[in-house]
Design a protein around this motif. Sequence first.
Motif, PDB file in Angstrom:
ATOM      1  N   GLY A   1       0.730  -1.201   0.042  1.00 38.95           N
ATOM      2  CA  GLY A   1       0.058   0.115   0.085  1.00 38.95           C
ATOM      3  C   GLY A   1       0.731   1.277   0.241  1.00 38.95           C
ATOM      4  N   SER A   2       0.086   2.436   0.412  1.00 29.09           N
ATOM      5  CA  SER A   2       0.708   3.653   0.183  1.00 29.09           C
ATOM      6  C   SER A   2       1.586   4.161   1.273  1.00 29.09           C
ATOM      7  N   ALA A   3       1.480   3.521   2.713  1.00 25.38           N
ATOM      8  CA  ALA A   3       2.241   3.865   3.507  1.00 25.38           C
ATOM      9  C   ALA A   3       2.403   2.956   5.008  1.00 25.38           C
ATOM     10  N   SER A   4       3.197   3.132   5.799  1.00 24.35           N
ATOM     11  CA  SER A   4       3.333   2.260   6.952  1.00 24.35           C
ATOM     12  C   SER A   4       3.808   3.112   8.061  1.00 24.35           C
ATOM     13  N   GLN A   5       3.639   2.675   9.257  1.00 21.93           N
ATOM     14  CA  GLN A   5       3.949   3.173  10.599  1.00 21.93           C
ATOM     15  C   GLN A   5       4.647   2.367  11.551  1.00 21.93           C
ATOM     16  N   PRO A   6       5.624   2.654  12.046  1.00 20.30           N
ATOM     17  CA  PRO A   6       6.176   1.668  13.145  1.00 20.30           C
ATOM     18  C   PRO A   6       5.878   2.211  14.495  1.00 20.30           C
TER      19      PRO A   6
END
Length: 380
Positions: free
Chosen positions: A37-42
């Motif tokens: 997809g377009s983004a990720s977050q840790p």
Amino acid sequence: MSLQIRLLPLLLALSAVSLSAQAAPTYTVAPIAGLGGSASQPNGLNNAGTVVGFAYTSGNHTNAYVASNGATTSLHPGNANSGNSQAAGINESGTVVGQISTANGPTRAAVFSNGGVQVLGTLGGLSSFGNGINASGQVVGLADTADGNRRGFVTGANGSLIEIGPLNGGYGSDANAINDNGAVTGYVDVDGNGDYRAYIYTNGTMQILDTLGGSYAQGYAINNKGMVAGYSFISGDAESHAFLYANGSLVDIGNLGGYDSYATGINEAGDVVGASNLDNSGTGGYHAFLYSGGKLQDLNDLIDPALGYTLTYAADINDKGQIAAYGCMAGNRCASLLLTLADTGGGDPDPNPVPEPETFTAGIAGLALFGLLRRRRRQG
């Protein structure tokens, strides 16, 4: 050590970057692959260097992920594009906590382990959210109550949820993190008048921490020594500053030139990471920071500027000094990142290199995933 997170909107921000030239970068930077997809977050990190968080799929759903040794794996059960999930924290055994929702159902706190998912209950209401987990598998988080409020919880025997706070007729509370001794930190309404305080809760006893002069504070992370990292409004409530609580005192970490800073992770040495804005105009964006040995540093000054990353926040730090962070490159190409202390040539990393005095400026469009830092301002 880690804090954890619930389903959150993403905030896009444009940042201008000023990076310092260095004789040698302190940290190497390894991008974490997404899930299509377009983004990720840790959101969390353990001492093995395993990062957890959430990433968008090609169908624009969020999946909890675990990333280790260069591979990113979805923890979402079944169809990745049905429902949503997020990972908030991970313990040293690799057990992950977060939340999950079905296509038409409520969001529930969840524990991901050995390929399976254990869904937790609530405090009598509809939804719950998992924020942290310790070595014993105790979970802390936030849950709806039958009367429509939201309260922090810690799991007890048989996975039951034990409510934490509020106090003196207050309404809301949250539990953000738990250490291996069972001590919990978060925030609690202490009077029903909008005064929220950071706390340490252990075996049914709550210790209320001071603020930095304002009416609101909360703890985000706690280590096994009982040191707490979080943020507090200062006098007048116009600014919020990251803090470190240690040895009975609250230390104002300060900021990187703006009016807001937030601490989101802490390790056993008391090193703290988080984010701060750069100026009071609101146009400078946010940068990730490291606070270590009484010194606040912009993490962007501690990586090789030739990499082209702007680090907008740091989510967690482990006992090896590795940092789970989020950064963007030109064109809003953003990713979860793992920062590792660089080998300075003698076989051991140098944790405190001195940046060269000369600086240069590069304009980079930065996508700031600031839902992480703002999520706790929801009261009750």
